[in-house]
Design a protein around this motif. Structure first.
Motif, PDB file in Angstrom:
ATOM      1  N   THR A 159     107.152   9.888  86.543  1.00 53.06           N
ATOM      2  CA  THR A 159     107.653  10.411  85.280  1.00 53.06           C
ATOM      3  C   THR A 159     106.880  11.646  84.854  1.00 53.06           C
ATOM      4  N   ALA A 160     107.476  12.372  83.925  1.00 56.16           N
ATOM      5  CA  ALA A 160     106.809  13.539  83.329  1.00 56.16           C
ATOM      6  C   ALA A 160     106.078  13.096  82.064  1.00 56.16           C
ATOM      7  N   CYS A 161     105.160  12.152  82.225  1.00 57.66           N
ATOM      8  CA  CYS A 161     104.496  11.566  81.069  1.00 57.66           C
ATOM      9  C   CYS A 161     103.466  12.505  80.447  1.00 57.66           C
ATOM     10  N   GLY A 162     103.233  13.659  81.044  1.00 63.76           N
ATOM     11  CA  GLY A 162     102.299  14.621  80.477  1.00 63.76           C
ATOM     12  C   GLY A 162     102.956  15.769  79.737  1.00 63.76           C
ATOM     13  N   ARG A 163     104.263  15.695  79.516  1.00 66.59           N
ATOM     14  CA  ARG A 163     104.984  16.785  78.855  1.00 66.59           C
ATOM     15  C   ARG A 163     104.855  16.755  77.338  1.00 66.59           C
ATOM     16  N   ARG A 164     104.412  15.673  76.782  1.00 67.53           N
ATOM     17  CA  ARG A 164     104.258  15.548  75.343  1.00 67.53           C
ATOM     18  C   ARG A 164     102.889  14.944  75.029  1.00 67.53           C
ATOM     19  N   TRP A 165     102.311  15.393  73.918  1.00 67.85           N
ATOM     20  CA  TRP A 165     101.067  14.814  73.387  1.00 67.85           C
ATOM     21  C   TRP A 165      99.990  14.722  74.474  1.00 67.85           C
ATOM     22  N   SER A 166      99.704  15.832  75.126  1.00 68.31           N
ATOM     23  CA  SER A 166      98.737  15.832  76.223  1.00 68.31           C
ATOM     24  C   SER A 166      98.001  17.157  76.256  1.00 68.31           C
ATOM     25  N   LEU A 167      96.900  17.178  76.984  1.00 65.53           N
ATOM     26  CA  LEU A 167      96.174  18.430  77.208  1.00 65.53           C
ATOM     27  C   LEU A 167      97.001  19.383  78.052  1.00 65.53           C
ATOM     28  N   ASP A 168      97.807  18.856  78.953  1.00 67.16           N
ATOM     29  CA  ASP A 168      98.692  19.717  79.747  1.00 67.16           C
ATOM     30  C   ASP A 168      99.688  20.450  78.851  1.00 67.16           C
ATOM     31  N   ALA A 169     100.231  19.745  77.865  1.00 67.38           N
ATOM     32  CA  ALA A 169     101.187  20.380  76.958  1.00 67.38           C
ATOM     33  C   ALA A 169     100.513  21.465  76.129  1.00 67.38           C
ATOM     34  N   ARG A 170      99.300  21.234  75.692  1.00 68.51           N
ATOM     35  CA  ARG A 170      98.577  22.251  74.931  1.00 68.51           C
ATOM     36  C   ARG A 170      98.266  23.472  75.791  1.00 68.51           C
ATOM     37  N   ARG A 171      97.922  23.220  77.048  1.00 66.54           N
ATOM     38  CA  ARG A 171      97.591  24.339  77.927  1.00 66.54           C
ATOM     39  C   ARG A 171      98.813  25.194  78.236  1.00 66.54           C
ATOM     40  N   LYS A 172      99.976  24.573  78.359  1.00 66.15           N
ATOM     41  CA  LYS A 172     101.194  25.302  78.708  1.00 66.15           C
ATOM     42  C   LYS A 172     101.905  25.895  77.498  1.00 66.15           C
ATOM     43  N   THR A 347     103.661  24.573  59.537  1.00 60.87           N
ATOM     44  CA  THR A 347     102.772  23.641  60.193  1.00 60.87           C
ATOM     45  C   THR A 347     102.736  23.941  61.670  1.00 60.87           C
ATOM     46  N   SER A 348     101.825  23.285  62.361  1.00 59.03           N
ATOM     47  CA  SER A 348     101.683  23.512  63.784  1.00 59.03           C
ATOM     48  C   SER A 348     102.281  22.351  64.537  1.00 59.03           C
ATOM     49  N   ALA A 349     103.098  22.634  65.526  1.00 54.70           N
ATOM     50  CA  ALA A 349     103.744  21.599  66.323  1.00 54.70           C
ATOM     51  C   ALA A 349     102.910  21.315  67.550  1.00 54.70           C
ATOM     52  N   LEU A 350     102.833  20.053  67.920  1.00 50.48           N
ATOM     53  CA  LEU A 350     102.037  19.671  69.074  1.00 50.48           C
ATOM     54  C   LEU A 350     102.814  19.770  70.370  1.00 50.48           C
ATOM     55  N   VAL A 351     104.101  19.930  70.318  1.00 50.10           N
ATOM     56  CA  VAL A 351     104.920  19.958  71.514  1.00 50.10           C
ATOM     57  C   VAL A 351     105.194  21.394  71.897  1.00 50.10           C
ATOM     58  N   PRO A 352     104.850  21.813  73.117  1.00 49.38           N
ATOM     59  CA  PRO A 352     105.073  23.195  73.523  1.00 49.38           C
ATOM     60  C   PRO A 352     106.538  23.454  73.790  1.00 49.38           C
ATOM     61  N   PRO A 353     106.974  24.710  73.705  1.00 54.66           N
ATOM     62  CA  PRO A 353     108.353  25.038  74.075  1.00 54.66           C
ATOM     63  C   PRO A 353     108.565  24.849  75.559  1.00 54.66           C
ATOM     64  N   GLN A 354     109.667  24.211  75.909  1.00 55.99           N
ATOM     65  CA  GLN A 354     109.950  23.917  77.299  1.00 55.99           C
ATOM     66  C   GLN A 354     111.002  24.877  77.827  1.00 55.99           C
ATOM     67  N   PRO A 355     110.814  25.455  79.025  1.00 62.86           N
ATOM     68  CA  PRO A 355     111.822  26.344  79.602  1.00 62.86           C
ATOM     69  C   PRO A 355     113.017  25.557  80.079  1.00 62.86           C
ATOM     70  N   GLY A 356     114.203  26.095  79.822  1.00 59.92           N
ATOM     71  CA  GLY A 356     115.429  25.456  80.276  1.00 59.92           C
ATOM     72  C   GLY A 356     115.789  25.920  81.665  1.00 59.92           C
ATOM     73  N   PRO A 357     116.934  25.490  82.167  1.00 60.12           N
ATOM     74  CA  PRO A 357     117.332  25.871  83.523  1.00 60.12           C
ATOM     75  C   PRO A 357     117.482  27.370  83.711  1.00 60.12           C
ATOM     76  N   THR A 358     117.765  28.121  82.638  1.00 54.07           N
ATOM     77  CA  THR A 358     117.930  29.564  82.772  1.00 54.07           C
ATOM     78  C   THR A 358     116.679  30.311  82.375  1.00 54.07           C
ATOM     79  N   GLY A 359     115.582  29.584  82.083  1.00 53.51           N
ATOM     80  CA  GLY A 359     114.338  30.241  81.718  1.00 53.51           C
ATOM     81  C   GLY A 359     114.227  30.481  80.240  1.00 53.51           C
ATOM     82  N   ALA A 360     115.277  30.226  79.450  1.00 57.05           N
ATOM     83  CA  ALA A 360     115.206  30.450  78.013  1.00 57.05           C
ATOM     84  C   ALA A 360     114.566  29.262  77.358  1.00 57.05           C
ATOM     85  N   LEU A 361     113.966  29.492  76.183  1.00 58.09           N
ATOM     86  CA  LEU A 361     113.341  28.404  75.462  1.00 58.09           C
ATOM     87  C   LEU A 361     114.423  27.490  74.915  1.00 58.09           C
TER      88      LEU A 361
END
Length: 378
Positions: A159-172, A347-361
């Motif tokens: 699973t992609a269990c590091g996509r939310r609420w993680s140090l990986d999400a903050r870094r990306k 406010t500040s969001a903890l979830v980073p923007p994720q790229p879609g299939p076309t590269g757009a946010l």
């Protein structure tokens, strides 16, 4: 001269067949379109990483008696059992005490990093290896909770269990979209493959929990003690499950309450798979959490109860977790902190923007409009 009969026309697709095709197409689209339950996967990662870290810290004074060279279940006996069961464990590769201490320290660090979501793809594999090694080393000295934890640690690898609420999400969070770079087809393929693996992994986790409750209730209804309401009476009188004898005796003195609790336990486990797609799942999950907390306190099985409570979190939708985050008064973080500022909320969001299939946010976590036109801020 013979005349050939015209070929019969193709039979039209019946409405039932068309509906089946539409459902199949919808399921395939859901499987490959985008990862589902990312917040639930993060809760599973944090919950199981924290549980195992606390478990290892709790057993630190007894580590040698349980898993070390001084255990009554010696490494030689463990290796002999492995020849029959096919299990393997890193702890049995050497009988050296220094090697065991190094493995224990590595297990503590791995559990902490998995909980924090640092390099989750690699650390999740290490976490599964750690859980499997410790489980196999002392398979007869556990309370049953680590059986499910072992399965979940393996499932979470996919699973992609590091996509939310993680140090990986903050870094990306601060990385720009990479849709315009060369090799976008390869990235699209990797993204699609990751999405399929994640969705299948989350489905297997949910199915595992349903099978667990289903098998538990099948065993219960086969016995007469659950039918006449006396099962919990016998459990409360077992010394193995009496960490607080006075509390057990107090509860055992109320026969009606004990019988009602037994019937309610069976009813909740029977109803669980049938309420997952409606609003009734929220009160059912709440009562199940209360049930597991009672098992942890009264019967002295905190690891088993914690593992079950975390597993139940997979059935809560992402909108539930997003609503919890929105209700918390987050304060704005300084620039470079790894979060994304939401101008609409201040406010500040903890979830980073994720790229879609076309590269757009796609707008997940940055307070922008998602594909459906609704706000998808965290």
């Amino acid at each position: 001269m013979e005349q050939t009969e015209p070929a019969p026309a193709a039979a039209p697709i019946r409405p039932a067949g068309r509906r089946a095709l539409d459902r199949t197409s919808t399921l395939l689209t859901l499987l490959v379109d985008k990862p589902v339950s990312l917040y639930a996967a993060a809760v599973l990662r944090i919950g199981y990483g924290l549980l195992y870290l606390v478990f290892l810290v709790r057993e630190f004074p007894h580590r040698d008696e349980i898993w070390g060279p001084g255990s009554p279940w010696t490494p030689a006996l463990a290796r002999q059992l492995f020849d029959e069961t096919g299990w393997v464990s890193l702890l049995t590769l050497s009988d050296s005490r220094a090697y065991f201490e190094a493995c224990y320290a590595a297990a503590l660090v791995t559990s902490a990093l998995f909980m924090l979501g640092w390099r989750t793809r690699v650390v999740s594999v290490l976490f599964a290896v750690v859980v499997a090694s410790f489980h196999a080393r002392a398979i007869f000295m556990t309370d049953g909770g680590d059986n499910l934890l072992l399965l979940m640690s393996v499932y979470l690898v996919f699973t992609a269990c590091g996509r939310r609420w993680s140090l990986d999400a903050r870094r990306k969070a601060g990385r720009p979209a990479d849709g315009g770079r060369p090799g976008s087809r390869l990235r699209d393929f990797r993204r699609t493959l990751g999405t399929v693996l994640h969705n299948c992994g989350m489905f297997v986790i949910a199915a595992q929990v349903c099978f667990l409750y289903g098998s538990a209730v099948l065993y219960k209804v086969q016995g007469g003690s659950w039918g006449n309401g006396t099962a919990l009476h016998y459990v409360l009188n077992l010394d193995l499950f009496r960490p607080w004898p006075a509390l057990s005796l107090l509860l055992d003195g109320h026969a009606v309450v004990i019988a009602v609790a037994g019937y309610l336990t069976v009813l909740l486990q029977v109803a669980f798979p049938f309420v997952l797609f409606g609003r009734l799942k929220y009160p059912v999950l709440t009562m199940l959490v209360g049930l597991h907390l009672g098992i942890a306190v009264v019967l002295g099985l905190p690891l088993f109860s914690g593992v079950m409570i975390v597993a139940d979190a997979v059935f809560l939708p992402d909108r539930f977790y997003r609503s919890l985050v929105r209700r918390r008064p987050w304060t704005a973080r300084p620039a470079g902190s790894g979060t994304v500022q939401d101008p609409a909320r201040g406010t500040s969001a903890l979830v980073p923007p994720q790229p879609g299939p076309t590269g757009a946010l796609r707008g997940a976590g940055n307070g922008t409009a998602g594909p459906s036109g609704t706000r998808a801020g965290s």
